[in-house]
Design a protein around this motif. Structure first.
Motif, PDB file in Angstrom:
ATOM      1  N   GLU A   1      30.327  -6.354   8.615  1.00 29.92           N
ATOM      2  CA  GLU A   1      30.434  -4.905   8.463  1.00 29.92           C
ATOM      3  C   GLU A   1      30.551  -4.504   6.998  1.00 29.92           C
ATOM      4  N   VAL A   2      30.914  -5.465   6.142  1.00 34.55           N
ATOM      5  CA  VAL A   2      31.016  -5.166   4.725  1.00 34.55           C
ATOM      6  C   VAL A   2      29.646  -4.774   4.167  1.00 34.55           C
ATOM      7  N   PHE A   3      28.603  -5.255   4.791  1.00 34.28           N
ATOM      8  CA  PHE A   3      27.251  -5.040   4.291  1.00 34.28           C
ATOM      9  C   PHE A   3      26.929  -3.559   4.108  1.00 34.28           C
ATOM     10  N   VAL A   4      27.280  -2.783   5.138  1.00 35.35           N
ATOM     11  CA  VAL A   4      26.943  -1.364   5.069  1.00 35.35           C
ATOM     12  C   VAL A   4      27.696  -0.685   3.932  1.00 35.35           C
ATOM     13  N   SER A   5      28.981  -1.026   3.780  1.00 38.72           N
ATOM     14  CA  SER A   5      29.728  -0.373   2.706  1.00 38.72           C
ATOM     15  C   SER A   5      29.205  -0.832   1.347  1.00 38.72           C
ATOM     16  N   THR A   6      28.750  -2.080   1.284  1.00 40.77           N
ATOM     17  CA  THR A   6      28.177  -2.544   0.024  1.00 40.77           C
ATOM     18  C   THR A   6      26.903  -1.781  -0.309  1.00 40.77           C
TER      19      THR A   6
END
Ligand code: GDP
Ligand code: MG
Lengths: 98, 673
Positions: free
Chosen positions: B575-580
């Motif tokens: 889920e970190v991907f989207v915030s990145t």
């Protein structure tokens, strides 16, 4: 050697045909043929025996076909088609169908 | 009870200075072993792997009037002499070949509701030269059905102590602990062992003669008769194995199971998120700014949050699984799923772990404990992370809306496609691994269908607690460490703000100081500056540098430096991907639409579009198949007790993901997109 009485009942020459377990109908009773488990792999045979499914024991079919579920005494066991088709039984007409 | 002998007291004294005597619970599956164990030990128990194996057992302490007894719950087996791994394990354990010491006494479990079969099992176990005690379990259930056993008569028949117990009501539990301790302290003389053997049928006796012996014993020691099986059980089974109603029940039960971990678990997860968010904010407010505060707030609190966030799903799954297993339905579900899964070399019991992995691979992998065969279990663990978990969902949403903007039908189809791709890749990988690395004859399904029983909520709560603690204890520290390291990699070294950023900050304060300042405008400027800062920090950090090194690897997939960094940091959790991506494209976190808009128009340094259709598609395929999850890797290491399997799994999944992504991109490029 003591024989379970129902074996005697089902042992009439004409009515006792050996058929694989998978061909029994639901509710039908049968006796496992004394030679039949020998065609199974050693490990499967031992496991079946330990579960209480041994030569000349009486069983009842709870779910017919492959895979099937059979009941021996108070134990119900599900068998996959590859094992069930190698277990030969003599349907016992003397035993009342459920 | 006999008065205590002086030598017994002496023996106790010796033991109390060393270790308590150890009893092993030995019995067939579904005979009430675990329930009895919980009664004996209460909360003084822990779950651990049997040393040197991946099989777990519970060890606990039982207090008796004469001292403490250590009790070990071995896995349920159908026979001690069978050539299956569980039986071998029990033999090794009884012989002291694994574990620190051999048990001093075997407590043989005999199920009163399936008494004849239990007697046959006991007759094998009693042939071992070690002190034995027979515990008759489920006595309350049998009595209700009009069947009871005379303990004294059975003890006479078998030549060893017999105690009648019930794990449900607690009947006979203290007596059992006493009897086991007494037997352990007495040891066994050759004379008494030979005497015991005289009571038993010869070891070479045929199975039908053994059955005959068991029936003779039964007639002698028991009163009443148990019907073949209850008619209720019969009727329920008829409905549950029916092609239509059986399938409907299966789908219903599995949907409830899935919904609870997919949907219900999000509420406690949000609660935990809130708690950690507020405590982080609080700490940020009270601590002086500096690296120590960053470590505490972002590193440690963030890491703990990243670990416990898995707990709701794990606890819920094991609570429900315990209820399902206790009720007897789980075996029927495995039976139903077996035919399909066997084609891929997986057992029917793999269905629930694979289904759960669609919510999260961690509880899925933990629930592979239900699979008795070690090879089957390993194969299931290896392919479980292929299933599309909830953490992949936001990435799917983002990329699919990018690819199929304004075409909802195609978008929906693409969603289904992602889930199917994961599942198919998993099943095919299982097929492959069972024919290569985990070769060997598959164990055909011979599955006992235990009688339907009312499940115990108490046991389910206990299982849930036990699993939660076990997860934190086993995998928690490693996941926490990974979180802290990943945070450190992306936060250090600190980069000095660029002139552009400084100018932006100055402009912001200038606007804020104006008399007629618009608060909304100030906020917008501020968040834009923050995003730019995060972006600069990210690209300048260790993670950014690693991204630079890894960039050539991802170049064939169309990823640039920023995207590579995003892929790398998403290892922590997908889920970190989207915030990145939000940071990369400098979009405000609350605005999904503008993120999409920006991504569509995001350009690389050389002016070309970053997210062309082939790149977005290859990224989507990559995320569907790659094992972008370090916590899963840590858990697999724990469950398989080796680095070999998680690394292999990682290499296979990443390799497959990369190749498929490359193929899709090339195909689209050649297709003129
Ligand atoms: N009525 C009754 N049910 C029991 C008793 N002990 C266990 N059970 C039930 O029997 C089933 C199997 O029990 P479990 O302890 O998991 O057996 P294990 O597989 O041998 O560990 C569960 O549904 C239990 O709730 C008992 O003493 N009385
Ligand atoms: Mg158990």
């Amino acid at each position: 050697m003591v024989v379970i009485p129902s074996t005697l009942m089902g042992d009439g020459a004409a009515q006792s045909k050996r058929i694989p377990l998978t061909q029994l109908a639901r509710g039908q009773r049968a006796i496992i043929d004394s030679e039949s488990l020998t065609t199974l792999a050693e490990a499967d045979r031992c496991l079946l025996r330990a579960m209480g499914i041994h030569e000349s024991c009486e069983l009842k079919v709870c779910k017919a076909g492959a895979p099937c579920i059979i009941e021996v005494e108070r134990t119900r066991v599900g068998l996959c088609g590859s094992v069930a088709s190698k277990v030969f039984v003599k349907p016992c007409d003397g035993c009342p169908a459920a | 009870m006999a008065a205590q002998q002086p030598d017994e007291l002496e023996a106790l004294r010796v033991y109390s200075t060393e270790r308590p005597p150890r009893a092993a619970l030995l019995g067939q599956p579904n005979t009430g072993k675990t329930t009895l164990f919980n009664r004996l030990c209460g909360s003084r128990a822990r779950t651990a792997n049997i040393p040197g194996t991946t099989v777990e057992s519970r060890v606990g302490l039982a207090a008796t009037t004469h001292g403490v007894l250590e009790i070990m719950d071995l896995p349920g087996i159908y026979g001690l002499s069978l050539e299956v791994p569980e039986s071998k394990l029990c033999r090794d354990c009884l012989d002291g070949r694994i574990g620190d010491v051999a048990p001093d006494v075997a407590v043989i479990i005999a199920d009163a509701t399936n008494f004849s079969r239990s007697l046959r099992f006991a007759s094998h176990a009693l042939r071992r030269k070690m002190p034995c005690v027979i515990a008759i379990t489920l006595a309350d259930d049998a009595r209700r059905k009009g069947f009871s056993v005379n303990a004294a008569a059975l003890s006479e028949c078998l030549g060893c102590p017999v105690v009648i117990t019930s794990g449900r009501t607690g009947e006979g539990v203290d007596e059992l602990a006493d009897a086991a301790l007494r037997a352990a302290l007495h040891g066994i003389s050759l004379e008494s062992f030979e005497q015991r053997l005289n009571h038993l049928p010869a070891s070479s006796v045929s199975e039908s003669d053994l059955a005959k012996w068991a029936n003779d014993v039964l007639v002698e020691v028991a009163s009443g008769r148990l019907a073949a099986a209850s008619s209720v059980s019969d009727r329920v089974d008829r409905a549950l194995t029916h092609p239509v109603s059986g399938l409907a029940t299966f789908i219903l039960v599995m949907s409830v199971l899935f919904a609870s971990i997919f949907w219900l678990a999000q509420f406690p997860m949000k609660g935990l998120d809130f708690i950690f968010g507020t405590s982080g904010d609080w700490l940020r407010a009270v601590m002086p700014a500096g690296p120590l505060r960053d470590l505490c707030v972002d590193g440690i609190i963030g890491g703990v949050a990243g670990t416990v966030v898995f707990l709701p799903q794990i606890c819920l799954l094991f609570f429900l699984l315990s209820l399902l297993e206790d009720s007897g339905y789980l075996a029927r579900a495995a039976f139903a799923a077996d035919k399909f899964l066997r084609r891929f070399g997986l057992p029917g019991q793999a269905f629930v772990p694979l289904l759960s992995s669609h919510a999260c691979a961690l509880p899925g992998i933990m629930s592979t404990r239900l699979i008795p065969d070690p090879k089957d279990r390993l194969a299931t663990i290896l392919v479980a992370p292929f299933m599309s978990c909830t953490a992949r969902l936001p990435v799917y949403v983002l990329l699919i809306s990018l690819l199929f903007a304004g075409r909802p039908w195609l978008a929906g189809l693409a969603f289904v496609g992602c889930y199917a791709t994961g599942a198919i890749a998993g099943l095919l990988s299982a097929f492959l691994v069972r024919r290569t690395l985990l070769k060997g004859p598959a164990r055909p399904m011979l599955l006992e269908m235990p009688p339907y029983r009312r499940p115990s909520v108490r046991i389910a709560l206990w299982v849930m607690y036990d699993r939660g603690v076990l997860f934190i204890k086993n995998a928690g520290s490693m996941i926490l460490a990974i979180c802290v390291v990943m945070w450190w990699l992306s936060a250090y070294p600190k980069v000095a703000p660029s002139p552009e950023l400084l100018q932006m900050r100055a402009q912001t304060s200038e606007v804020a100081l104006q008399a007629n300042a618009n608060p909304e405008q100030v906020q917008a400027l501020e968040s834009a500056a923050n995003l730019l800062e995060s972006r600069e920090q990210q690209l300048g950090s260790m993670a950014g540098k690693l991204g630079l090194i890894a960039e050539p690897l991802f170049h064939p997939l169309g990823f640039d430096h920023q995207l590579t960094v995003a892929v790398l940091t998403s290892f922590l959790a997908r889920e970190v991907f989207v915030s990145t991506l939000m940071i990369i494209s400098s979009t405000d976190a609350n605005d999904e639409a503008s993120l999409l808009d920006r991504l569509t128009h995001n350009r690389r340094a050389d002016g070309t579009l970053l997210f062309t259709i082939p790149t977005a598609a290859s990224l989507l395929v990559f995320f569907t198949l790659a094992m972008q999850c370090l916590p899963t890797l840590a858990l697999v290491r724990r469950e398989t007790q080796s680095w070999k399997w998680p690394l292999l799994q990682f290499a296979w999944m990443s390799g497959l993901a990369w190749s498929m992504a490359w193929i899709v991109r090339q195909a689209l490029l050649t297709g003129g997109f």
